[in-house]
Design a protein around this motif. Structure first.
Motif, mmCIF file in Angstrom:
data_model
loop_
_atom_site.group_PDB
_atom_site.id
_atom_site.type_symbol
_atom_site.label_atom_id
_atom_site.label_comp_id
_atom_site.label_asym_id
_atom_site.label_seq_id
_atom_site.Cartn_x
_atom_site.Cartn_y
_atom_site.Cartn_z
ATOM 1 N N SER A 143 -33.949 18.619 -10.654
ATOM 2 C CA SER A 143 -33.512 19.964 -10.272
ATOM 3 C C SER A 143 -32.178 20.360 -10.896
ATOM 4 N N SER A 169 -22.829 24.340 -7.577
ATOM 5 C CA SER A 169 -23.856 23.415 -8.037
ATOM 6 C C SER A 169 -23.750 22.077 -7.305
ATOM 7 N N PHE A 187 -32.265 23.795 -12.689
ATOM 8 C CA PHE A 187 -32.428 24.842 -11.682
ATOM 9 C C PHE A 187 -31.107 25.095 -10.958
ATOM 10 N N ASN A 188 -30.437 24.024 -10.558
ATOM 11 C CA ASN A 188 -29.150 24.163 -9.875
ATOM 12 C C ASN A 188 -28.116 24.830 -10.766
ATOM 13 N N VAL A 235 -35.014 13.450 -7.713
ATOM 14 C CA VAL A 235 -34.970 14.855 -7.275
ATOM 15 C C VAL A 235 -33.743 15.552 -7.852
ATOM 16 N N GLN A 275 -29.493 18.987 -1.347
ATOM 17 C CA GLN A 275 -30.776 18.375 -1.704
ATOM 18 C C GLN A 275 -30.779 16.882 -1.389
#
Length: 80
Positions: A63, A26, A66-67, A59, A33
């Motif tokens: 996210s 992660s 999701f990560n 960002v 990113q």
């Protein structure tokens, strides 16, 4: 996360501490990113450092879930 896979009934819950490695995955996803956002917004678009910082923070925060899911999936597929 689901407790078991819906297709093969694989139990996702391993021994305590099994998914600690997913934290590293992660972290790697988040850093990738951040670097991508840095290159896009500072190097290519030439925005100010403060604006780039806030964009990167947004960002990463957006996210995060999701990560979390993707990193656990990547980690479990390394050992399955």
């Amino acid at each position: 996360m689901n407790e078991r896979c819906q297709k093969c009934n694989f139990k996702f819950e391993k021994e305590p501490g099994f998914f600690f490695g997913a934290m590293y995955v992660s972290y790697a996803l988040a850093v990738a990113q951040m670097i991508a956002c840095f290159i896009i917004f500072w190097v290519l678009l030439d925005l100010s450092p403060l604006v780039v910082f806030f964009i990167i923070a947004f960002v990463v925060m957006a996210s995060m879930t999701f990560n979390f899911r993707v990193s656990r999936a990547i980690w479990i597929y390394l050992f399955r």
